[in-house]
Design an enzyme around this catalytic site. Structure first.
Site, mmCIF file in Angstrom:
data_model
loop_
_atom_site.group_PDB
_atom_site.id
_atom_site.type_symbol
_atom_site.label_atom_id
_atom_site.label_comp_id
_atom_site.label_asym_id
_atom_site.label_seq_id
_atom_site.Cartn_x
_atom_site.Cartn_y
_atom_site.Cartn_z
ATOM 1 N N ARG A 151 0.625 -3.004 14.554
ATOM 2 C CA ARG A 151 1.016 -4.019 13.586
ATOM 3 C C ARG A 151 -0.234 -4.811 13.215
ATOM 4 N NH1 ARG A 151 4.910 -4.119 17.732
ATOM 5 N NH2 ARG A 151 7.033 -3.573 17.058
ATOM 6 N N HIS A 282 1.551 -2.586 6.905
ATOM 7 C CA HIS A 282 2.576 -2.019 7.790
ATOM 8 C C HIS A 282 2.899 -0.572 7.423
ATOM 9 C CE1 HIS A 282 5.045 -3.231 11.165
ATOM 10 N NE2 HIS A 282 6.080 -2.585 10.656
#
Length: 340
Positions: A151, A282
């Site tokens: 992430r 992402h």
């Protein structure tokens, strides 16, 4: 006995005490070492709850008002399940930790509907086009994200000691859900990452000489290891180019780079590559998971690398795998052409 005190004053306007209450909320959040983003989110939800009920003080409200606010989020504001849960947790924190009032377990607000949304995934070729349009640290950061399924904030919070070149993995500390895990450090980025760390080490040595070597540590660690903020192994892998003032402690520190830099670079790269998909940082994590599954990696291994608590979360990527569609004939193409 009711779970909440009954309304004492229907006309309570919550004016001069509003500032004091929110300061108290922030103080308790920091006492419990909640992150900066969690603090901002909880403060926003608590303020929203107060203003939704015309600035009544929370101690004069209870189960009915909480249910009304959470239901409004689901019905009128159409928030996601996770968003409604965060608002609930903020109010739970307010009543139990700040106001020291009982909080009932039978909140029966209208729940947000859980939507199944397929992630946007890039092909291997598209990932290459994105990388071709990036330069410098942004390219290195994007390659590490894609290569290990990180992430964005996990990448930015990497410390020097989290890199294990010998064994080829990265340690992700306090990831989503406050969980630690290990993931891949691709062979193809190791030499470049070593060169990058040499530059970062030079910056650190300069800070050390000038008396500015200081990095943020969680409260408990900062107390247990008072010299750690000035130690090389605790420094961020991707530090900011400038020193900044900590908004909570007031100390001058070198924080990690701002997340907006890589986000903007990825958007620009998508545009340059002429990719007609919504691509964010992402998306690299989604692509990492999907490409591993396409290559035959066991889904349980992918689950572990991503840090998912439940394999059902990982299974979403099975819906976007590149299936062998070349051998499938559309029923439209099976029809005889007119006059044939």
């Amino acid at each position: 006995m009711p779970s909440y005190p009954s309304k004492v004053n229907e006309k309570s306007k919550f004016r001069p005490t509003s500032i004091r209450l929110m300061d108290q909320v922030r103080e308790v959040l920091r006492y419990h070492h909640y992150g900066r983003k969690t603090e901002l989110a909880y403060v926003r939800w608590i303020k929203g709850y107060i203003y939704f009920h015309h600035k009544q003080h929370p101690k004069d409200m209870g189960k009915h008002e909480i249910e009304a606010y959470l239901s409004d989020l689901a019905v009128n504001q159409n928030v996601a399940v996770s968003t409604q849960n965060q608002a609930f947790n903020a109010l739970l924190f307010l009543y139990k930790q700040v106001l020291d009032l009982p909080f009932t377990d039978d909140i029966s607000a209208i729940r947000s509907k859980k939507r199944v949304r397929l992630p946007v995934v890039l092909s291997v070729k598209e990932v290459g086009l994105i990388f071709d349009s990036l330069r410098g640290d942004h390219l290195l950061m994007a390659r590490i994200m894609y290569g290990g399924g990180l992430r964005l904030m996990e990448l930015l919070r990497l410390r020097v000691q989290d890199i294990d070149f010998a064994n080829g993995y990265l340690s992700i500390r306090t990831g989503k859900g406050d969980k630690d895990r290990t993931t891949l450090l691709p062979v193809s980025v190791r030499d470049e990452l070593r060169q990058h760390l040499l530059k970062v080490r030079g910056m650190f040595e300069t800070d050390l000489c000038e008396g500015h070597a200081n990095v943020w540590l969680p409260g408990a660690l900062a107390k247990k290891y008072p010299s750690a903020p000035k130690s090389w192994e605790w420094q961020y892998v991707f530090p900011s180019k400038s020193l900044s003032k900590d908004p909570q402690s007031g100390e001058i520190r070198r924080h990690h780079v701002n997340e907006s830099g890589l986000q903007k670079a990825i958007r620009s790269a998508r545009s340059k590559a002429d990719i007609n998909k919504r691509v964010t940082t992402h998306t690299l994590r989604h692509s990492f998971a999907t490409h591993l599954l396409e290559s035959g990696t066991n889904i349980r291994v992918v689950q572990k690398l991503l840090g998912h608590a439940d394999v059902k979360t990982t299974e979403i990527y099975t819906h976007v795998l590149q299936q062998n569609l070349g051998a499938v004939v559309s029923p439209l193409d099976s029809l005889q052409s007119p006059g044939g």
